[in-house]
Design a protein around this motif. Structure first.
Motif, PDB file in Angstrom:
ATOM      1  N   LYS A  34       0.819  -1.211   0.000  1.00 54.05           N
ATOM      2  CA  LYS A  34       0.000   0.000   0.000  1.00 54.05           C
ATOM      3  C   LYS A  34       0.855   1.265   0.000  1.00 54.05           C
ATOM      4  N   MET A  35       2.194   1.097   0.038  1.00 50.99           N
ATOM      5  CA  MET A  35       3.100   2.250   0.013  1.00 50.99           C
ATOM      6  C   MET A  35       3.434   2.600  -1.429  1.00 50.99           C
ATOM      7  N   ALA A  36       3.832   3.864  -1.622  1.00 53.26           N
ATOM      8  CA  ALA A  36       4.390   4.230  -2.915  1.00 53.26           C
ATOM      9  C   ALA A  36       5.591   3.323  -3.150  1.00 53.26           C
ATOM     10  N   HIS A  37       5.790   2.906  -4.359  1.00 49.94           N
ATOM     11  CA  HIS A  37       6.842   1.927  -4.671  1.00 49.94           C
ATOM     12  C   HIS A  37       8.191   2.324  -4.087  1.00 49.94           C
ATOM     13  N   THR A  38       8.576   3.588  -4.208  1.00 46.93           N
ATOM     14  CA  THR A  38       9.894   3.995  -3.728  1.00 46.93           C
ATOM     15  C   THR A  38       9.994   3.950  -2.204  1.00 46.93           C
ATOM     16  N   GLN A  39       8.900   4.158  -1.495  1.00 49.64           N
ATOM     17  CA  GLN A  39       8.936   4.069  -0.035  1.00 49.64           C
ATOM     18  C   GLN A  39       9.258   2.664   0.410  1.00 49.64           C
ATOM     19  N   ALA A  40       8.686   1.711  -0.277  1.00 49.01           N
ATOM     20  CA  ALA A  40       8.862   0.318   0.108  1.00 49.01           C
ATOM     21  C   ALA A  40      10.192  -0.250  -0.369  1.00 49.01           C
ATOM     22  N   THR A  41      10.779   0.346  -1.421  1.00 46.05           N
ATOM     23  CA  THR A  41      11.954  -0.278  -2.027  1.00 46.05           C
ATOM     24  C   THR A  41      13.205   0.589  -2.057  1.00 46.05           C
ATOM     25  N   SER A  42      13.125   1.862  -1.663  1.00 47.61           N
ATOM     26  CA  SER A  42      14.288   2.746  -1.791  1.00 47.61           C
ATOM     27  C   SER A  42      15.427   2.357  -0.853  1.00 47.61           C
ATOM     28  N   ILE A  43      15.113   1.681   0.207  1.00 45.50           N
ATOM     29  CA  ILE A  43      16.121   1.173   1.143  1.00 45.50           C
ATOM     30  C   ILE A  43      16.013  -0.347   1.130  1.00 45.50           C
ATOM     31  N   SER A  44      17.138  -1.012   0.985  1.00 47.49           N
ATOM     32  CA  SER A  44      17.095  -2.481   0.950  1.00 47.49           C
ATOM     33  C   SER A  44      16.632  -3.001   2.312  1.00 47.49           C
ATOM     34  N   PRO A  45      15.955  -4.145   2.321  1.00 46.19           N
ATOM     35  CA  PRO A  45      15.542  -4.734   3.599  1.00 46.19           C
ATOM     36  C   PRO A  45      16.728  -4.954   4.543  1.00 46.19           C
ATOM     37  N   GLU A  46      17.867  -5.332   3.985  1.00 47.07           N
ATOM     38  CA  GLU A  46      19.044  -5.567   4.824  1.00 47.07           C
ATOM     39  C   GLU A  46      19.458  -4.286   5.532  1.00 47.07           C
TER      40      GLU A  46
END
Length: 119
Positions: A71-83
């Motif tokens: 439900k987040m903007a794509h960049t919010q969810a992916t701009s920082i790697s999970p690691e």
């Protein structure tokens, strides 16, 4: 040390709008607080989990982040790697620091996640 895990999901206008300070500054309301440490003074109903280790608290963060990421903007969810995102969170919690994350969601909604270190 223990870690209190909080979640709030509601309207963006409450979390970021012009009335934020009055709505969120009222510690009796179930809204994200203005000051991070004030999560501890908000209604107990906002407390989602008491974690006994930083790892347990980060697992809670990851579960809730992942649940809301679509439900987040794509960049919010992916701009920082999970690691990086969760590795940094783990390091902060090991140091006794509090975490407070906020994400605008689709449909004028907002997600606030917080982990407060309780000594």
């Amino acid at each position: 040390m223990a870690f209190h895990c909080y979640l709030w999901h509601g309207d963006t206008a409450t979390a970021q709008g012009p009335k934020r300070d009055s709505l969120c500054g009222d510690l009796s309301l179930a809204t994200p607080p203005v000051l991070t440490r004030d999560w501890l003074r908000k209604p107990q109903s906002m407390l989602q989990r008491k974690a006994s280790t930083p790892e347990e608290a980060v697992n809670w963060l990851k579960e809730n982040f992942d649940q809301h990421a679509p439900k987040m903007a794509h960049t919010q969810a992916t701009s920082i790697s999970p690691e990086d995102r969760f590795g940094s969170a783990l390091a902060d919690l090991h140091s006794g620091n509090d975490l407070s994350w906020g994400f605008p969601l689709l449909g004028s909604k907002y997600l606030a996640l917080a982990v407060i270190a309780v000594h």
